[in-house]
Design a protein around this motif. Structure first.
Motif, PDB file in Angstrom:
ATOM      1  N   ASP A 126      41.825 -14.577  72.779  1.00 42.75           N
ATOM      2  CA  ASP A 126      43.200 -14.076  72.667  1.00 42.75           C
ATOM      3  C   ASP A 126      44.207 -14.884  73.468  1.00 42.75           C
ATOM      4  N   GLU A 127      43.752 -15.399  74.607  1.00 47.97           N
ATOM      5  CA  GLU A 127      44.655 -16.155  75.484  1.00 47.97           C
ATOM      6  C   GLU A 127      45.205 -17.427  74.850  1.00 47.97           C
ATOM      7  N   LEU A 128      44.566 -17.848  73.764  1.00 51.56           N
ATOM      8  CA  LEU A 128      44.992 -19.091  73.116  1.00 51.56           C
ATOM      9  C   LEU A 128      46.492 -19.083  72.807  1.00 51.56           C
ATOM     10  N   ILE A 129      46.988 -17.955  72.299  1.00 45.09           N
ATOM     11  CA  ILE A 129      48.396 -17.859  71.922  1.00 45.09           C
ATOM     12  C   ILE A 129      49.301 -18.013  73.147  1.00 45.09           C
ATOM     13  N   ASP A 130      49.008 -17.246  74.191  1.00 42.72           N
ATOM     14  CA  ASP A 130      49.837 -17.305  75.403  1.00 42.72           C
ATOM     15  C   ASP A 130      49.798 -18.684  76.030  1.00 42.72           C
ATOM     16  N   SER A 131      48.611 -19.269  76.091  1.00 42.93           N
ATOM     17  CA  SER A 131      48.531 -20.564  76.764  1.00 42.93           C
ATOM     18  C   SER A 131      49.292 -21.626  75.968  1.00 42.93           C
ATOM     19  N   LEU A 132      49.292 -21.516  74.641  1.00 43.22           N
ATOM     20  CA  LEU A 132      50.077 -22.468  73.844  1.00 43.22           C
ATOM     21  C   LEU A 132      51.572 -22.254  74.060  1.00 43.22           C
ATOM     22  N   ASP A 133      51.988 -20.990  74.084  1.00 43.46           N
ATOM     23  CA  ASP A 133      53.396 -20.679  74.348  1.00 43.46           C
ATOM     24  C   ASP A 133      53.854 -21.320  75.648  1.00 43.46           C
ATOM     25  N   ILE A 134      53.016 -21.173  76.674  1.00 38.32           N
ATOM     26  CA  ILE A 134      53.348 -21.719  77.994  1.00 38.32           C
ATOM     27  C   ILE A 134      53.447 -23.240  77.936  1.00 38.32           C
ATOM     28  N   LEU A 135      52.486 -23.861  77.258  1.00 34.32           N
ATOM     29  CA  LEU A 135      52.477 -25.329  77.179  1.00 34.32           C
ATOM     30  C   LEU A 135      53.680 -25.863  76.395  1.00 34.32           C
ATOM     31  N   PHE A 136      54.014 -25.216  75.276  1.00 41.55           N
ATOM     32  CA  PHE A 136      55.164 -25.673  74.492  1.00 41.55           C
ATOM     33  C   PHE A 136      56.438 -25.589  75.321  1.00 41.55           C
ATOM     34  N   ALA A 137      56.578 -24.477  76.084  1.00 45.32           N
ATOM     35  CA  ALA A 137      57.774 -24.300  76.904  1.00 45.32           C
ATOM     36  C   ALA A 137      57.799 -25.311  78.041  1.00 45.32           C
ATOM     37  N   LYS A 138      56.672 -25.460  78.713  1.00 48.15           N
ATOM     38  CA  LYS A 138      56.595 -26.355  79.860  1.00 48.15           C
ATOM     39  C   LYS A 138      56.938 -27.793  79.491  1.00 48.15           C
ATOM     40  N   TYR A 139      56.442 -28.248  78.340  1.00 49.10           N
ATOM     41  CA  TYR A 139      56.651 -29.652  77.953  1.00 49.10           C
ATOM     42  C   TYR A 139      57.799 -29.835  76.959  1.00 49.10           C
ATOM     43  N   ASN A 140      58.467 -28.715  76.619  1.00 43.06           N
ATOM     44  CA  ASN A 140      59.570 -28.775  75.681  1.00 43.06           C
ATOM     45  C   ASN A 140      59.151 -29.443  74.357  1.00 43.06           C
ATOM     46  N   VAL A 141      58.054 -28.967  73.817  1.00 40.74           N
ATOM     47  CA  VAL A 141      57.496 -29.499  72.571  1.00 40.74           C
ATOM     48  C   VAL A 141      57.576 -28.409  71.510  1.00 40.74           C
ATOM     49  N   LYS A 142      57.882 -28.790  70.285  1.00 41.05           N
ATOM     50  CA  LYS A 142      57.940 -27.815  69.196  1.00 41.05           C
ATOM     51  C   LYS A 142      56.531 -27.543  68.656  1.00 41.05           C
ATOM     52  N   PRO A 143      56.211 -26.270  68.379  1.00 38.64           N
ATOM     53  CA  PRO A 143      54.888 -25.954  67.817  1.00 38.64           C
ATOM     54  C   PRO A 143      54.598 -26.762  66.540  1.00 38.64           C
ATOM     55  N   GLN A 144      55.664 -27.109  65.804  1.00 33.40           N
ATOM     56  CA  GLN A 144      55.504 -27.877  64.567  1.00 33.40           C
ATOM     57  C   GLN A 144      54.953 -29.275  64.826  1.00 33.40           C
ATOM     58  N   GLN A 145      54.950 -29.689  66.094  1.00 36.15           N
ATOM     59  CA  GLN A 145      54.427 -31.020  66.413  1.00 36.15           C
ATOM     60  C   GLN A 145      52.924 -30.995  66.693  1.00 36.15           C
ATOM     61  N   LEU A 146      52.348 -29.798  66.655  1.00 35.30           N
ATOM     62  CA  LEU A 146      50.911 -29.679  66.905  1.00 35.30           C
ATOM     63  C   LEU A 146      50.176 -29.287  65.620  1.00 35.30           C
TER      64      LEU A 146
END
Ligand code: C2E
Ligand code: MG
Ligand code: MG
Ligand code: MG
Length: 285
Positions: A126-146
């Motif tokens: 379940d943590e996968l979603i939260d950890s991705l949210d955190i990483l996208f925000a931290k690095y200012n990356v769009k989810p569409q780039q993954l």
């Protein structure tokens, strides 16, 4: 919370492990430390538009620089990581490196996507979603780039839980790709129910596409089906120019394989991309 995946490894020893060889037990203990000791490394291979010659993404592959065994490819340790739960911190490490790389490439004016392979077990975390949210925000990356590559059949064990995770990932904006397509048992009609945007034709059909009628028939069926379902399609294991030309005639533009590049160290990706762009520019003139 960054370490939540590490805490998730409650199952440290199981009955199966009683039958493991000493060699395997040693490797298992070493793998647990490999991440902290910075022994893991990422290699990258470009995914290209074979028609326009544009680079669409880079797929990353994990390697283990083992202190005495040398550079190890995933076939020699991934199953072990999955059996022992080390796969969660491993995936977390790969995702962090991948998303940090997307940010670096953005800064260098080389905006693009990175594809990461994930395991069936990651979909149950379940943590996968939260950890991705955190990483996208931290690095200012769009989810569409993954892009997340998931093996066909990865959800066989826990279909509803896995598919609901995939739906959540899709809602975030991440591209989901079905890897090694054609080798598993999932029927073509099943594919319609999966929240995936693209399929990757397994390299075993692509390697000898120019010589095999059977593999041509299978690949052709996958390409047509993907088109009819509105899905993207990519071929992996493109090694020969004849295969590339045949895929283009068959309506598949996306490819990846030794013809373009073997996987190489991720730190060299920006330089490779600039070199590739220059080369294509020179060829066009
Ligand atoms: P995959 O995702 O299907 O990746 C393709 C594999 O084929 C890679 O092997 C790649 O190096 C190799 N390859 C690329 N182009 C060619 C070609 O033209 N010809 C041939 N013969 N091979 C080619 P690798 O790096 O050993 O990875 C093997 C598998 O391990 C991957 O298959 C993927 O399922 C898994 N894997 C790799 N990295 C990770 C990771 O970070 N996390 C997870 N969960 N799985 C990973
Ligand atoms: Mg893959
Ligand atoms: Mg594959
Ligand atoms: Mg494979």
């Amino acid at each position: 919370q960054h370490h939540s995946w590490l805490q998730g490894q409650s199952q440290v020893f199981s009955a199966d492990m009683l039958h493991y060889s000493t060699d395997k037990l040693t490797l298992m203990a070493e793998l647990r430390q490999a991440i902290e000791q910075q022994q893991l490394a990422l290699y990258v291979q470009p995914q290209v538009d074979m028609q326009s010659r544009e680079v669409l993404a880079g797929e990353v592959f994990v390697r283990w620089r083992h202190p005495s065994r040398g550079l190890m490819t995933p076939d020699s340790f991934l199953a072990l990581a999955e059996e022992t739960g080390v796969i969660y911190p491993l995936t977390q490490w790969v995702l962090t490196e991948a998303i940090a790389t997307i940010a670096q490439l953005d800064k260098a004016g080389l905006e693009g996507k990175i594809a990461v392979n994930i395991s069936s077990q990651d979909l149950l975390q379940d943590e996968l979603i939260d950890s991705l949210d955190i990483l996208f925000a931290k690095y200012n990356v769009k989810p569409q780039q993954l892009i997340l590559e998931i093996k066909e059949g990865a959800f066989a064990a826990r279909p509803s839980q896995s598919i609901s995770m995939m739906q959540r990932l899709h809602k975030m904006g991440v591209e989901l790709m079905l890897d090694d397509f054609g080798t598993g048992l999932s029927s073509l009609s099943h594919l319609r129910q999966l929240p995936v945007q693209s399929v990757k034709v397994d390299c075993s059909f692509i390697n000898d596409l120019h010589k095999s009628d059977i593999h041509t028939a299978i690949t052709g069926a996958i390409i047509d089906m993907a088109r009819n379902l509105g899905l993207g399609v990519i071929a992996e294991g493109v090694e020969e120019k004849e295969v590339e030309q045949k895929l283009l005639r068959m309506g598949c533009n996306r490819g990846q394989g030794f013809l373009y590049s073997r996987p190489f160290e991720l730190s060299g990706f920006a330089v490779w991309l600039k070199h590739w762009q220059q080369q294509q520019h020179t060829k066009l003139r």
